[in-house]
Design a protein around this motif. Structure first.
Motif, PDB file in Angstrom:
ATOM      1  N   LYS A 141       0.872  -1.174   0.000  1.00  0.00           N
ATOM      2  CA  LYS A 141       0.000   0.000   0.000  1.00  0.00           C
ATOM      3  C   LYS A 141       0.906   1.219   0.000  1.00  0.00           C
ATOM      4  N   VAL A 142       0.584   2.205  -0.815  1.00  0.00           N
ATOM      5  CA  VAL A 142       1.376   3.433  -0.893  1.00  0.00           C
ATOM      6  C   VAL A 142       0.768   4.471   0.041  1.00  0.00           C
ATOM      7  N   GLU A 143       1.630   5.071   0.874  1.00  0.00           N
ATOM      8  CA  GLU A 143       1.230   6.155   1.782  1.00  0.00           C
ATOM      9  C   GLU A 143       2.221   7.291   1.606  1.00  0.00           C
ATOM     10  N   GLY A 144       1.900   8.251   0.770  1.00  0.00           N
ATOM     11  CA  GLY A 144       2.819   9.370   0.505  1.00  0.00           C
ATOM     12  C   GLY A 144       4.050   8.871  -0.218  1.00  0.00           C
ATOM     13  N   THR A 145       5.232   9.047   0.388  1.00  0.00           N
ATOM     14  CA  THR A 145       6.480   8.535  -0.198  1.00  0.00           C
ATOM     15  C   THR A 145       6.884   7.209   0.437  1.00  0.00           C
ATOM     16  N   LYS A 146       5.974   6.623   1.193  1.00  0.00           N
ATOM     17  CA  LYS A 146       6.261   5.353   1.861  1.00  0.00           C
ATOM     18  C   LYS A 146       5.438   4.240   1.228  1.00  0.00           C
ATOM     19  N   GLY A 150       2.776  -5.790   3.002  1.00  0.00           N
ATOM     20  CA  GLY A 150       1.922  -6.661   3.787  1.00  0.00           C
ATOM     21  C   GLY A 150       0.470  -6.245   3.797  1.00  0.00           C
ATOM     22  N   GLU A 151       0.160  -5.090   3.205  1.00  0.00           N
ATOM     23  CA  GLU A 151      -1.217  -4.602   3.157  1.00  0.00           C
ATOM     24  C   GLU A 151      -1.577  -4.306   1.705  1.00  0.00           C
ATOM     25  N   ALA A 152      -2.660  -4.868   1.229  1.00  0.00           N
ATOM     26  CA  ALA A 152      -3.065  -4.702  -0.165  1.00  0.00           C
ATOM     27  C   ALA A 152      -3.790  -3.375  -0.354  1.00  0.00           C
ATOM     28  N   GLY A 153      -3.104  -2.428  -0.992  1.00  0.00           N
ATOM     29  CA  GLY A 153      -3.685  -1.121  -1.277  1.00  0.00           C
ATOM     30  C   GLY A 153      -4.283  -1.063  -2.666  1.00  0.00           C
ATOM     31  N   GLU A 154      -4.651   0.146  -3.074  1.00  0.00           N
ATOM     32  CA  GLU A 154      -5.337   0.349  -4.352  1.00  0.00           C
ATOM     33  C   GLU A 154      -4.495  -0.096  -5.551  1.00  0.00           C
ATOM     34  N   GLN A 155      -3.187   0.310  -5.598  1.00  0.00           N
ATOM     35  CA  GLN A 155      -2.341  -0.085  -6.741  1.00  0.00           C
ATOM     36  C   GLN A 155      -2.172  -1.597  -6.804  1.00  0.00           C
ATOM     37  N   TYR A 156      -1.985  -2.229  -5.659  1.00  0.00           N
ATOM     38  CA  TYR A 156      -1.822  -3.680  -5.625  1.00  0.00           C
ATOM     39  C   TYR A 156      -3.068  -4.376  -6.176  1.00  0.00           C
ATOM     40  N   LYS A 157      -4.236  -3.897  -5.766  1.00  0.00           N
ATOM     41  CA  LYS A 157      -5.484  -4.509  -6.229  1.00  0.00           C
ATOM     42  C   LYS A 157      -5.656  -4.351  -7.739  1.00  0.00           C
TER      43      LYS A 157
END
Length: 182
Positions: free
Chosen positions: A147-152, A156-163
């Protein structure tokens, strides 16, 4: 006398019920993962200082995770499959994968001058997007949930880009390139 027996029967039943609840609670606590295990499921990596074409290796769930900030030359020469596997953070594009060869699980080395990963065990090769370009590797290196959070990036967590990548079928669970070399 019967009132007394009823009282003791009810008291015994209540006591047994409390004991059963306590036993169930204790059993549930033993089945729950420890806080240290839960914490090991996520790794946060700050990519603000990442340099182009320099491989960063992080550890997630005991496995190496390769993170490569792509340079302009690599981005310009990418195929459609390569671009589909990019993790985009702002203007930058990254390759993120579990750094294990899909043949037998060895750790490939990165050769920055060639923009390739090479596995010394059996000669498998991957491009800068971790897609297998030389056998015996049957599949691209796998992309972990992120999962992308800003520049981090949080592994281990499936975020929007991963999905979106999962829906497009580019995570590494099937072959992507048809131009593999034997």
């Amino acid at each position: 006398m019967s009132d007394r027996r009823d009282f003791f029967g009810k008291a015994l039943g209540a006591f047994a019920g409390l004991g059963a609840l306590g036993a169930l609670y204790a059993a549930k606590r033993t089945w729950d993962p420890l806080p240290s295990v839960k914490a090991a499921g996520f790794t946060t990596v700050d990519l603000s200082a990442a340099q182009p074409n320099v491989l960063n290796v992080e550890k997630w769930r005991g496995k190496p995770v390769f993170i490569l900030k792509k340079d302009k030359k690599t981005i310009a020469s990418q195929s459609k499959d390569d671009a589909a596997r990019d993790v985009v953070i702002g203007e930058d594009r990254y390759m993120v994968c579990i750094g294990l060869c899909t043949h037998l699980g060895c750790i490939p080395a990165y050769f920055p001058d060639e923009h390739k990963f090479k596995c010394a065990c059996h000669g498998a090769q991957y491009d800068a997007s971790a897609i297998n370009i030389r056998k015996p590797a049957p599949l691209p290196m796998l992309i972990p949930p992120f999962k992308v959070e800003g520049t981090k990036i949080v592994l281990g967590e499936a975020g929007e880009q991963y999905k979106k990548m999962e829906k497009a079928g580019v995570l590494g669970h099937k072959p992507l390139h048809s131009n593999e070399k034997a």
